[in-house]
Motif scaffolding. Sequence first.
Motif: not given
Length: 365
Positions: A320-347
């Motif tokens: 779904t669109s709610k599961q997709i995060i857009l980012a202007p670069s891999p570096l900014e995308g990584t920041r968003k991914a780290l913000e999303w992550a919680q205990e027990g997740d794998v990225l």
Amino acid sequence: VIKMAGQRCGITSTDYIRIGDQILDHGDYSGPGGARTLLRHPDTEVAILEVARGGILRRGLGVNQAHCAAITNVAADHLGDYGIDDVTDMVATKFVVRQALDRHQDLILNADDKGVVEFAKNLDNTLVWFSWDVENPVIQKHLQNGGKAVYIRHDMLCYHDGREVPVVPVIDMPICMGGFARHNIHNAMVVVAMMYSMKVELAAIQKGLRTFESSTQNNPGRGNLFAVKDFHVLVDFAHNEHGLAAMANTIKSMPAKRRLVLMGQAGDRNNNLIKGFVNSALLAEPDCLVVCEMKDYLRGRELGEISQLISRYAMNNGMTSKQIILAPSPLEGTRKALEWAQEGDVLLILCLTDRNQVLELIGNC
């Protein structure tokens, strides 16, 4: 392994040219220029040359003879370049490495790759096959005919040349991540076959495989696993359907509460290749997909075009669109991914650009 055998190893690759622990230069040295530089260097005792498709097609191998050669696999990538339009053409291109061998030197091949198996049927080279499974029909027939092979039996990596030699348990090789990274089991088997061809002692092979880790120091951006706070991050350079499928299956095999994949793609891949790339990412059954722009690799596409394609293909396959995060670069995308992550997740972070900054960001968490 070669270091453990007491020799100084030179390496050319798509990342750098290196002798021992000294990196001579960063960049793509997988063509003849890198081979020449390395082989002329007085410190080189053993040379391991990564021979890429582009270098072969533009300028050839760069060497007339080798002790052995290996083809790990052949995937649908870079199609349309230099008259290579399909996987069959790509297989033929990769098999150019056999021209550096005589009939008695080992050509090491993947028995789990159908295209490689098919092409090899009419060759008169000395073949060494490798496979995840000792029961692979190609392996079994080859052994019955007195051939050499590397395979896994009961989670033990074995080499066979007239008799079976147990080399090392899969669990003892850090790069295989406890067996989750099946593609690196393949890579370890290639190493074993190459080292036997080069008469390296078993003890050095075992020690090398047991001590080599895919760290940011010795293998940056290639299967680097981080324990970040209370979740895990795997960083890799996978940039085609085949490579991403291997990494997606790796994180799918790892225990996780949720999974995330960060991805982007260069603009010179056609839409079908991008669709296949997305399908591979979805093998991980991600709870979140971070889609990044690669501004320096648009290659004729409009800004945002690749991200829209990736997002559309993902949603066509159930996200779904709610599961997709857009980012202007891999570096900014990584920041968003780290913000999303919680205990027990794998990225899974596919770091095609901004690699050093991404690794630094994750390492400082």
